[in-house]
Design an enzyme around this catalytic site. Structure first.
Site, PDB file in Angstrom:
ATOM      1  N   THR A  32     -17.281  24.917 -18.298  1.00  0.00           N
ATOM      2  CA  THR A  32     -16.385  25.002 -19.458  1.00  0.00           C
ATOM      3  C   THR A  32     -17.053  24.361 -20.662  1.00  0.00           C
ATOM      4  OG1 THR A  32     -14.373  25.091 -18.163  1.00  0.00           O
ATOM      5  CG2 THR A  32     -14.195  24.070 -20.338  1.00  0.00           C
ATOM      6  N   HIS A 181     -10.811  30.768  -8.967  1.00  0.00           N
ATOM      7  CA  HIS A 181     -10.940  29.303  -9.037  1.00  0.00           C
ATOM      8  C   HIS A 181      -9.817  28.674  -8.226  1.00  0.00           C
ATOM      9  CE1 HIS A 181     -11.944  25.403 -10.347  1.00  0.00           C
ATOM     10  NE2 HIS A 181     -12.021  25.587 -11.656  1.00  0.00           N
ATOM     11  N   ASN A 184     -10.900  22.006  -7.708  1.00  0.00           N
ATOM     12  CA  ASN A 184     -10.795  21.007  -8.783  1.00  0.00           C
ATOM     13  C   ASN A 184      -9.384  20.690  -9.262  1.00  0.00           C
ATOM     14  OD1 ASN A 184     -13.518  20.784  -8.613  1.00  0.00           O
ATOM     15  ND2 ASN A 184     -13.998  22.003 -10.423  1.00  0.00           N
ATOM     16  N   TYR A 186      -6.732  22.538  -9.828  1.00  0.00           N
ATOM     17  CA  TYR A 186      -5.981  23.487 -10.648  1.00  0.00           C
ATOM     18  C   TYR A 186      -4.948  24.227  -9.784  1.00  0.00           C
ATOM     19  CZ  TYR A 186      -9.398  22.105 -14.070  1.00  0.00           C
ATOM     20  OH  TYR A 186     -10.165  21.341 -14.919  1.00  0.00           O
ATOM     21  N   ASN A 241      -8.834  15.872 -11.115  1.00  0.00           N
ATOM     22  CA  ASN A 241      -7.496  16.241 -11.590  1.00  0.00           C
ATOM     23  C   ASN A 241      -6.394  15.846 -10.602  1.00  0.00           C
ATOM     24  OD1 ASN A 241      -8.280  17.412 -14.111  1.00  0.00           O
ATOM     25  ND2 ASN A 241      -9.164  19.102 -12.943  1.00  0.00           N
TER      26      ASN A 241
HETATM   27  C1  LIG Z   1     -19.388  20.456 -18.766  1.00  0.00           C
HETATM   28  C2  LIG Z   1     -18.850  20.866 -17.419  1.00  0.00           C
HETATM   29  C3  LIG Z   1     -17.950  21.905 -17.342  1.00  0.00           C
HETATM   30  C4  LIG Z   1     -17.471  22.337 -16.098  1.00  0.00           C
HETATM   31  N1  LIG Z   1     -16.624  23.418 -16.048  1.00  0.00           N
HETATM   32  C5  LIG Z   1     -16.255  23.937 -14.850  1.00  0.00           C
HETATM   33  C6  LIG Z   1     -15.492  25.135 -14.783  1.00  0.00           C
HETATM   34  O1  LIG Z   1     -15.182  25.791 -15.785  1.00  0.00           O
HETATM   35  N2  LIG Z   1     -15.122  25.568 -13.537  1.00  0.00           N
HETATM   36  C7  LIG Z   1     -15.472  24.907 -12.392  1.00  0.00           C
HETATM   37  O2  LIG Z   1     -15.113  25.344 -11.298  1.00  0.00           O
HETATM   38  N3  LIG Z   1     -16.223  23.782 -12.447  1.00  0.00           N
HETATM   39  C8  LIG Z   1     -16.629  23.308 -13.633  1.00  0.00           C
HETATM   40  N4  LIG Z   1     -17.451  22.192 -13.679  1.00  0.00           N
HETATM   41  C9  LIG Z   1     -18.018  21.659 -12.428  1.00  0.00           C
HETATM   42  C10 LIG Z   1     -19.400  22.292 -12.179  1.00  0.00           C
HETATM   43  O3  LIG Z   1     -19.280  23.695 -11.940  1.00  0.00           O
HETATM   44  C11 LIG Z   1     -20.093  21.671 -10.948  1.00  0.00           C
HETATM   45  O4  LIG Z   1     -19.246  21.787  -9.832  1.00  0.00           O
HETATM   46  C12 LIG Z   1     -20.441  20.199 -11.157  1.00  0.00           C
HETATM   47  O5  LIG Z   1     -21.089  19.998 -12.401  1.00  0.00           O
HETATM   48  C13 LIG Z   1     -21.331  19.684 -10.018  1.00  0.00           C
HETATM   49  O6  LIG Z   1     -22.512  20.451  -9.934  1.00  0.00           O
HETATM   50  P1  LIG Z   1     -23.919  19.867 -10.516  1.00  0.00           P
HETATM   51  O7  LIG Z   1     -24.165  18.566  -9.814  1.00  0.00           O
HETATM   52  O8  LIG Z   1     -24.936  20.910 -10.187  1.00  0.00           O
HETATM   53  O9  LIG Z   1     -23.719  19.674 -11.982  1.00  0.00           O
HETATM   54  C14 LIG Z   1     -17.903  21.710 -14.920  1.00  0.00           C
HETATM   55  C15 LIG Z   1     -18.799  20.644 -15.002  1.00  0.00           C
HETATM   56  C16 LIG Z   1     -19.286  20.228 -16.225  1.00  0.00           C
HETATM   57  C17 LIG Z   1     -20.304  19.110 -16.283  1.00  0.00           C
END
Ligand SMILES: Cc1cc2nc3c(=O)[nH]c(=O)nc-3n(C[C@H](O)[C@H](O)[C@H](O)COP(=O)(O)O)c2cc1C
Length: 370
Positions: A32, A181, A184, A186, A241
């Site tokens: 996001t 989705h 998290n 939601y 959340n």
């Molecule tokens: C800026 C940001 C926005 C995110 N937006 C979403 C999202 O829109 N949907 C979702 O399922 N997870 C979202 N996440 C979680 C990421 O998809 C991911 O699960 C999380 O960053 C852990 O993975 P990583 O260690 O590779 O970053 C977001 C995380 C970050 C940092």
């Protein structure tokens, strides 16, 4: 015996997730960025942003609300209006022109919202009228989420229809598929867990009842666009959340078993541990979860190259999703391939704003590789 070079090459080998063919196993996790324009249309900057990242085997585009009531943060895009579909079409065209694949994450935030983000007079909807201990991002900055109302039983068919329509719109917008989705904290996750679902009807109480909405939504989406274009994201033990459940292992094993029964889903995508945090916050047997599903399995959370290669080599996953690393490394696949250094992102430009911290992170230059 495989040598270490061929072990590493597994990350860059092609695969299929249902009907979607991937050039490599590096998936861009949904992120996001709160940059939608008037009408909750994706920003035109998203065309470049996603095209820059098209060397991922698959892009899972940012969470996108299926209805105005499903919005929980400022300036997130939707997929319920013609203008939104047209905005997304320009994005998918650019990603496809760059040789990539892209699916859309279908989102309803449920109780993780604030009245200022919703149509006049509406309050957030949830399985039960219990406010989450969580905050959200509004025009006034971070604020506590609003008190929700419980969805009436007779509102649930229309909710499922909204997912169905959103999936159809996503295909009309040129996406290769969707990710439902269900992670998290939601709406769908709120129904799954007994920390947020206190209903006494067919959608609450037993695990069978709490997994019903997930099952019905994914069934409807799969029926609409094909199971092979339908994926699902789960986060069994995330506290994100205010998500919590008294017994996540049997709950999520049953959830995955129900998804398996739908047959032929493109993938299940599992966040291991606390989203963006510790991977071992609560003990959980992911192998037992994966054993319930015969289709493609994507893992996420805190992976680096070595962890990704190890998971793929051990058969614990078919692909690995990277979230934060994609923010400042549009060419993450090339950098992983070359063991090049990864750039870090600027926290201040994550949410909202324009091109800065969005489309201006450079790819590696030829000089930097040498
Ligand atoms: C800026 C940001 C926005 C995110 N937006 C979403 C999202 O829109 N949907 C979702 O399922 N997870 C979202 N996440 C979680 C990421 O998809 C991911 O699960 C999380 O960053 C852990 O993975 P990583 O260690 O590779 O970053 C977001 C995380 C970050 C940092």
């Amino acid at each position: 015996m495989a040598d270490s070079a061929s072990d590493v090459s597994v990350l860059f080998s092609p695969t299929r997730l249902g009907d979607i063919a991937l050039a490599n196993r590096v998936v861009m996790a949904p992120l996001t960025r709160d940059r939608a324009i008037e009408g909750r249309v994706p920003t035109p900057l998203a065309i470049d942003y996603y095209a820059q990242r098209a060397s991922a085997g698959l892009i899972i585009a940012e969470a996108t609300q299926i209805t105005p009531l499903g919005q929980g943060y400022l300036d997130t895009p939707g997929i319920y209006s013609e203008a939104q579909v047209a905005g997304w079409k320009a994005v998918t065209d650019a990603v496809h022109a760059a040789g990539g694949k892209i699916v859309l994450q279908l989102w309803h935030v449920g109780r993780i919202s604030h009245v200022s983000l919703l149509p006049e007079g509406e309050v957030p909807v949830a399985p039960s009228a219990r406010r989450a201990k969580a905050q959200t991002f509004t025009a006034e900055g971070m604020v506590d989420v609003s008190e929700p109302r419980a969805l009436e039983l007779d509102e649930i068919p229309a909710l499922i229809a909204d997912y169905r329509t959103a999936a159809r719109n996503a295909i009309a917008a040129g996406f290769d598929g969707v990710e439902v989705h269900a992670a998290n904290g939601y709406l769908i996750d709120q129904f799954l867990r007994d920390g947020s679902n206190h209903r006494t009807d067919a959608y609450g109480g037993s695990i069978e009842h709490r997994t019903r909405l997930l099952d019905e939504v994914v069934n409807a989406v799969a029926e609409e666009i094909g199971a092979g274009r339908t994926g699902v994201r789960l986060s069994p033990v995330t506290p994100a959340n205010d998500a919590h459940d008294s017994a996540p292992q049997p709950l999520f094993e049953r959830a995955v078993a129900r998804l398996e029964a739908i047959g032929g889903l493109a993938f299940i995508h599992v966040i291991e541990g606390a989203t963006g945090g510790p991977r071992d916050n609560i003990a959980f047997d992911y192998a037992a979860l994966k054993a319930k599903f015969s289709g493609p399995w994507i893992v996420n959370n805190g992976y680096d190259k070595a962890m990704a290669v190890a998971a793929l080599t051990a058969g614990k996953a078919d692909a690995v999703a990277f979230g934060r690393p994609f923010i400042a490394n549009p060419d993450l696949v090339a950098r992983l391939r070359q063991d090049a250094p990864l750039a870090s992102f600027n926290q201040a430009t994550l949410y909202g704003g324009g091109a800065e911290g969005y489309t201006d992170y450079p790819a590696l230059t030829a000089e930097a590789v040498n």
